[in-house]
Enzyme design. Structure first.
Site, mmCIF file in Angstrom:
data_model
loop_
_atom_site.group_PDB
_atom_site.id
_atom_site.type_symbol
_atom_site.label_atom_id
_atom_site.label_comp_id
_atom_site.label_asym_id
_atom_site.label_seq_id
_atom_site.Cartn_x
_atom_site.Cartn_y
_atom_site.Cartn_z
ATOM 1 N N ARG A 55 19.268 1.268 2.000
ATOM 2 C CA ARG A 55 18.127 2.030 1.489
ATOM 3 C C ARG A 55 18.129 2.141 -0.029
ATOM 4 O O ARG A 55 17.089 2.284 -0.663
ATOM 5 C CB ARG A 55 18.134 3.430 2.122
ATOM 6 C CG ARG A 55 16.826 4.188 1.954
ATOM 7 C CD ARG A 55 16.856 5.546 2.649
ATOM 8 N NE ARG A 55 17.866 6.407 2.098
ATOM 9 C CZ ARG A 55 18.783 7.076 2.811
ATOM 10 N NH1 ARG A 55 18.799 6.992 4.124
ATOM 11 N NH2 ARG A 55 19.684 7.827 2.222
ATOM 12 N N TYR A 108 -8.426 5.800 -7.256
ATOM 13 C CA TYR A 108 -8.393 5.124 -5.947
ATOM 14 C C TYR A 108 -8.543 6.180 -4.842
ATOM 15 O O TYR A 108 -7.822 7.188 -4.831
ATOM 16 C CB TYR A 108 -7.038 4.415 -5.860
ATOM 17 C CG TYR A 108 -6.762 3.612 -4.636
ATOM 18 C CD1 TYR A 108 -7.539 2.508 -4.298
ATOM 19 C CD2 TYR A 108 -5.676 3.925 -3.818
ATOM 20 C CE1 TYR A 108 -7.239 1.751 -3.175
ATOM 21 C CE2 TYR A 108 -5.368 3.165 -2.698
ATOM 22 C CZ TYR A 108 -6.155 2.077 -2.376
ATOM 23 O OH TYR A 108 -5.864 1.333 -1.282
ATOM 24 N N ASP A 180 -1.967 4.545 -12.914
ATOM 25 C CA ASP A 180 -2.089 3.455 -11.946
ATOM 26 C C ASP A 180 -2.560 2.227 -12.732
ATOM 27 O O ASP A 180 -3.710 2.139 -13.155
ATOM 28 C CB ASP A 180 -3.090 3.837 -10.846
ATOM 29 C CG ASP A 180 -3.142 2.786 -9.730
ATOM 30 O OD1 ASP A 180 -2.916 1.601 -10.022
ATOM 31 O OD2 ASP A 180 -3.430 3.161 -8.578
ATOM 32 N N LYS A 205 -1.204 -6.240 -4.759
ATOM 33 C CA LYS A 205 -2.362 -6.918 -5.330
ATOM 34 C C LYS A 205 -1.931 -8.169 -6.114
ATOM 35 O O LYS A 205 -1.539 -9.137 -5.517
ATOM 36 C CB LYS A 205 -3.163 -5.938 -6.192
ATOM 37 C CG LYS A 205 -3.507 -4.619 -5.444
ATOM 38 C CD LYS A 205 -4.556 -4.828 -4.369
ATOM 39 C CE LYS A 205 -4.711 -3.650 -3.417
ATOM 40 N NZ LYS A 205 -5.042 -2.380 -4.043
HETATM 41 C C1 LIG Z 1 -4.649 -1.093 -3.480
HETATM 42 C C2 LIG Z 1 -4.462 -0.064 -4.509
HETATM 43 C C3 LIG Z 1 -3.502 0.923 -4.357
HETATM 44 C C4 LIG Z 1 -2.665 1.071 -3.131
HETATM 45 O O1 LIG Z 1 -1.844 -0.033 -2.893
HETATM 46 P P1 LIG Z 1 -1.381 -0.387 -1.395
HETATM 47 O O2 LIG Z 1 -0.284 -1.348 -1.611
HETATM 48 O O3 LIG Z 1 -2.571 -0.944 -0.699
HETATM 49 O O4 LIG Z 1 -0.924 0.890 -0.766
HETATM 50 C C5 LIG Z 1 -3.355 1.847 -5.369
HETATM 51 N N1 LIG Z 1 -4.107 1.796 -6.469
HETATM 52 C C6 LIG Z 1 -5.041 0.853 -6.655
HETATM 53 C C7 LIG Z 1 -5.835 0.856 -7.902
HETATM 54 C C8 LIG Z 1 -5.261 -0.109 -5.678
HETATM 55 O O5 LIG Z 1 -6.209 -1.017 -5.851
#
Ligand SMILES: *Cc1c(COP(=O)(O)O)cnc(C)c1O
Length: 392
Positions: A55, A108, A180, A205
C-alpha cells in the site's frame, strides 16, 4: 521543446527501481520480506523510495511519483486510484471543521458533489466563487478559510483563473491552495511556481492518454507534502500496479501527443468561430477568449479540450448533432487518443455563484485523427442540426 521534454524521458528511472531495464517492473505485491530488523526499519523510514508494504508503494509507483515530482519542481507526489480520489483527498487533508473551503464555480461536477455532500457533513462551510474574480478574492477571504480550490481552465466552460493572484490572497490568510491542473498537465502549466501548494492531476486523462486506466496524483510543495502523504496514507489511498505502470508509460510520450492535440484543437476552434450556429468558441488560447491574457502570461501551451456555445437551444437538434458522428464519440472523459463530444444543456444546475445564461455548450476533446476528417465530421453534424432548427 523545453527542458521538460528531457525530464519527462529521464525522470524516475533509478536503477534501484528499474533493475537495469529501461522501465521498472510491474510489482504485484502486498507483503515485503526483510532480512533483518534494521532493513525493515530503514524501509519504514524511506517508504516512498524503498518497498515496505504494498500500500505504501513499489518501485513502479516510486518511479511515476518521482517523475511527476521532478517535472513539477515539487517536494513529492502521492498517487490515488482516480483523479477524483486525488482532489477529494487533498481537500479533506487541508479542510478543518469550523472553517470555510472556497471553490471555483466552474469546478468539475463530482468535486462539487463531494464538497456539498461529504465535506459539508463534517462542519466545513463550502463557498463557491467566480472563477474570474482574480485578486478580488481577497475581499471574500478571512482567517476562517482553510482551503482555496481552483480549476484552471474549468473543463466545461474553460475560464482561466489568475492563479498567482488568488494563491497570494489565500496565503495571506494562511489557507492551502489546491489546483486541479488536469487540462494543462505539468507540461503546459507550472502550478507550484505560480503559488499552488498542491497540484492535482486526473492522470486518467492526458497522462495515461489511451483511455485504458483510472489514476490520479497530487504533487505538493515542501510546506504540504508531509501532511498530504500521512493523511492520504491514513485513508488507505493507493493505486493498482498495472494502472500506475500505464500512467508511467503514457507520461513518456505526453509532449508529442499534447503538441498534436494542441495544434488540431486550435485549427478546429478557429474553424468553429466562422460557423453561423455558434455564439462563442471557448478555447483559452483564442485571442477572443475572455481570459486570453492570463493564459498567455502563465501557460506554455493548450491541450485538446475546449467548448463552444450554440445560439439555439433545441434538444432534438443537439441530439442530432452529437448522434451519428463518425469520428467524435459520445462519452464522458477526455485525454485519450480518440476524439469525444459531450453536450451540456443545463449548466445552470452545476453553477451557483455565477449563473449561466449563455446557450447550450458542446465540449470537444480533439484526438489524434486527421484534422480534416474531424472537420468534415463536424460539418455533417451541423447539417443535421441545421435541418432541425430550420424546420422548427
Ligand atoms: C476527469 C476529471 C477528474 C476526475 O478524474 P477521474 O480519474 O475520472 O476520477 C477531475 N478533474 C477534472 C478536471 C477531470 O476532467
Amino acid at each position: 521543446m523545453s527542458k521538460k521534454d528531457t525530464e519527462i524521458v529521464e525522470a524516475g528511472r533509478r536503477k534501484s527501481w528499474t533493475l537495469g531495464s529501461v522501465n521498472p517492473p510491474v510489482f504485484h505485491t502486498s507483503t515485503v520480506i526483510f532480512d533483518s530488523v534494521a532493513e525493515m526499519a530503514e524501509a519504514g523510514r524511506k517508504s516512498h523510495e524503498i518497498m515496505s508494504y504494498g500500500r505504501r508503494g513499489t518501485p513502479t509507483s516510486f518511479a511515476l511519483c518521482d517523475a511527476l515530482t521532478t517535472l513539477s519542481g515539487a517536494a513529492g507526489t502521492v498517487l490515488y486510484p482516480s483523479g477524483l480520489a486525488a482532489i477529494t483527498t487533498a481537500m479533506l487533508t487541508f479542510a478543518k471543521a469550523g472553517t470555510k473551503v472556497f471553490i471555483a464555480d466552474n469546478i468539475y461536477e463530482p468535486t462539487r458533489y463531494f464538497a456539498d455532500h461529504v465535506l459539508a457533513k463534517f462542519g466545513v462551510e463550502v463557498v463557491y466563487y467566480d472563477p474570474l474574480i482574480g485578486a478580488g478574492i481577497a475581499n471574500l477571504l478571512d482567517d476562517r478559510v482553510s482551503v482555496v480550490v481552483m480549476e484552471s481552465p474549468g473543463s466545461i466552460t474553460m475560464e482561466v483563473q489568475d492563479v498567482p493572484a488568488i494563491a497570494a490572497a489565500a496565503h495571506a490568510v494562511n489557507a492551502t491552495v489546491i489546483l486541479d491542473n488536469t487540462w494543462a498537465t505539468p507540461l503546459y502549466f507550472d502550478a507550484l511556481s505560480h503559488g499552488v501548494d498542491v497540484s492535482v492531476q486526473a492522470l486518467t486523462k492526458y497522462v495515461v492518454g489511451h483511455s485504458d486506466a483510472m489514476l490520479g496524483s497530487a504533487t505538493a510543495n515542501a510546506r504540504t507534502i508531509d501532511t498530504l502523504r500521512r493523511q492520504s496514507g491514513a485513508i488507505g489511498q493507493c493505486a493498482g500496479p498495472d494502472d500506475v505502470y500505464l500512467g508511467l508509460r503514457g507520461l513518456r510520450t505526453l509532449p508529442v501527443r499534447l503538441a498534436q492535440h494542441q495544434q488540431s484543437a486550435l485549427t478546429i476552434a478557429k474553424w468553429l468561430q466562422d460557423r453561423d450556429e455558434v455564439a462563442e468558441v471557448r478555447h483559452p488560447a483564442l485571442p477572443s477568449a475572455p481570459s486570453y491574457e492570463l493564459w498567455r502570461r502563465d501557460f506554455t501551451g493548450a491541450s485538446g479540450v475546449f467548448s463552444f456555445v450554440l445560439k439555439e437551444d433545441n434538444e432534438a437538434a443537439i441530439t442530432a448533432f452529437v448522434e451519428g458522428m463518425r469520428h467524435f464519440k459520445l462519452g464522458f472523459s477526455w485525454g485519450g487518443f480518440e476524439s469525444l463530444v459531450m453536450f451540456y444543456r443545463h449548466l445552470s444546475r452545476i453553477r451557483t455563484a455565477t449563473p449561466w445564461s449563455a446557450g447550450p455548450v458542446i465540449r470537444l476533446q480533439i484526438g489524434l485523427e486527421d484534422v480534416d476528417d474531424l472537420i468534415a465530421d463536424l460539418a455533417d453534424a451541423f447539417k443535421r442540426y441545421d435541418a432541425i432548427i430550420e424546420h422548427h
